[in-house]
Design an enzyme around this catalytic site. Structure first.
Site, PDB file in Angstrom:
ATOM      1  CB  CYS A 193      -0.715   0.041   1.471  1.00 23.23           C
ATOM      2  SG  CYS A 193      -1.892  -0.818   1.311  1.00 23.23           S
ATOM      3  CG  HIS A 197      -1.748   5.180  -1.630  1.00 22.92           C
ATOM      4  ND1 HIS A 197      -3.053   5.836  -2.790  1.00 22.92           N
ATOM      5  CD2 HIS A 197      -2.814   4.229  -2.340  1.00 22.92           C
ATOM      6  CE1 HIS A 197      -3.168   5.141  -3.390  1.00 22.92           C
ATOM      7  NE2 HIS A 197      -3.212   4.382  -3.113  1.00 22.92           N
ATOM      8  NE  ARG A 236      -9.360   3.152  -4.514  1.00 22.35           N
ATOM      9  CZ  ARG A 236      -9.023   2.594  -5.040  1.00 22.35           C
ATOM     10  NH1 ARG A 236      -8.997   1.488  -5.603  1.00 22.35           N
ATOM     11  NH2 ARG A 236      -8.345   3.618  -5.927  1.00 22.35           N
ATOM     12  CB  CYS A 240      -5.772  -1.033  -3.003  1.00 21.97           C
ATOM     13  SG  CYS A 240      -6.119   0.349  -3.444  1.00 21.97           S
TER      14      CYS A 240
END
Length: 279
Positions: A193, A197, A236, A240
């Site tokens: 992740c 991000h 979501r 991802c």
């Protein structure tokens, strides 16, 4: 600040957030996490991070603000309000489970000491339904996302304030599992992740600007143009995972609830402004 400097800061932050437990407390993690994004995007007011990618994308923000004049999630809010007010077969309503009314999104997620697990809003909604002999709702989209949209709309302006009880090691363990998930590489692309991000936030992937992780939990559920409907935070998360060619986990399973616990704690202090609209 040069690109190399930012890369080094991101690498240092990733290392700091994955140190052994004795080396960093959740509060220290949060301070490092938020300081990184304030340094990476120094011209963004802190509270503006609640707007996700639109905090750092001026052109995208103009389009988003135009959409917000007639937001695509209005029907979901209306549907959710109807659900909230409609009695179950036994005559009770959601208010019997949530006596404080619908403005409760700011209470979630939280550590449920009795059950020894992270409790989220969608999980609490289905607990209410099952307690009243109603079938549980799907966790990715549909009626549950609509009801959550109504609840979060009523909760706008509340401040994210997740607490990790210091006297319950199980809560800290759940937080650490969520943190590990965030930084763990997975899938055929071997991405975490944090790759998108955190370290690459603000960069362009195809035609989209990668949103900063700071603020990710404030605006869900969201109406995504890509979906053509409302979707939950765990939808979501699953998307991802699939984008890096990893198998998605079960929505509202332990993995995603712990991830939500960690990520929402990282966003402590930000205002809730859901539901949202995204590409």
């Amino acid at each position: 600040m040069t690109k190399n400097t930012i890369t080094l800061i991101a690498a240092s932050l990733a290392c700091a957030l994955t140190l052994p437990l004795a080396a960093a407390t959740p509060e220290q993690d949060k301070e490092s996490f938020q300081a990184y994004f304030k340094s990476r995007f120094p011209n963004v007011p802190q509270d503006d991070f609640k707007n996700g990618a639109y905090a750092i994308d001026p052109i995208g923000r103009e389009n988003w603000e135009a959409i917000e004049e007639f937001p695509p999630y209005e029907n979901a809010i209306s549907s959710g309000e109807t659900m909230w007010d409609t009695p179950f077969a036994n005559g009770k309503t959601y208010k019997d489970c949530f006596p404080d009314g619908p403005a409760i999104a700011g209470k979630y997620p939280y550590w449920d000491r009795e059950r020894g697990m992270v409790m989220t809003l969608p999980l609490a909604i289905n607990d209410c339904r099952e307690a009243n002999e109603e079938k549980p709702l799907g966790y990715k989209k549909g009626p549950l996302a609509d009801l959550e949209a109504y609840i979060t709309y009523q909760s706008r302006g509340q401040i994210t304030n997740v607490e990790i009880p210091s006297d319950d090691p199980r809560a800290l363990e759940a937080y650490e599992k969520g943190k590990h998930f965030y930084f763990a590489r997975r899938g055929q692309l071997n991405f975490s992740c944090a790759h998108c991000h955190l370290g690459n936030s603000g960069s362009t992937l195809r035609t989209e600007i990668l949103s900063p992780a700071y603020g990710h939990t404030t605006h869900f559920p969201v109406y995504r143009s890509k979906w053509g409907e409302m979707g939950t935070l765990h939808r979501r998360f699953a998307g991802c995972n699939e984008q890096v060619r990893a198998k998605a986990f079960k929505p509202q399973g332990e993995e995603y609830r712990d991830l939500e616990f960690f990520l929402t704690y990282m966003n402590n202090g930000l205002e809730l402004n859901g539901p949202g609209a995204r590409k």
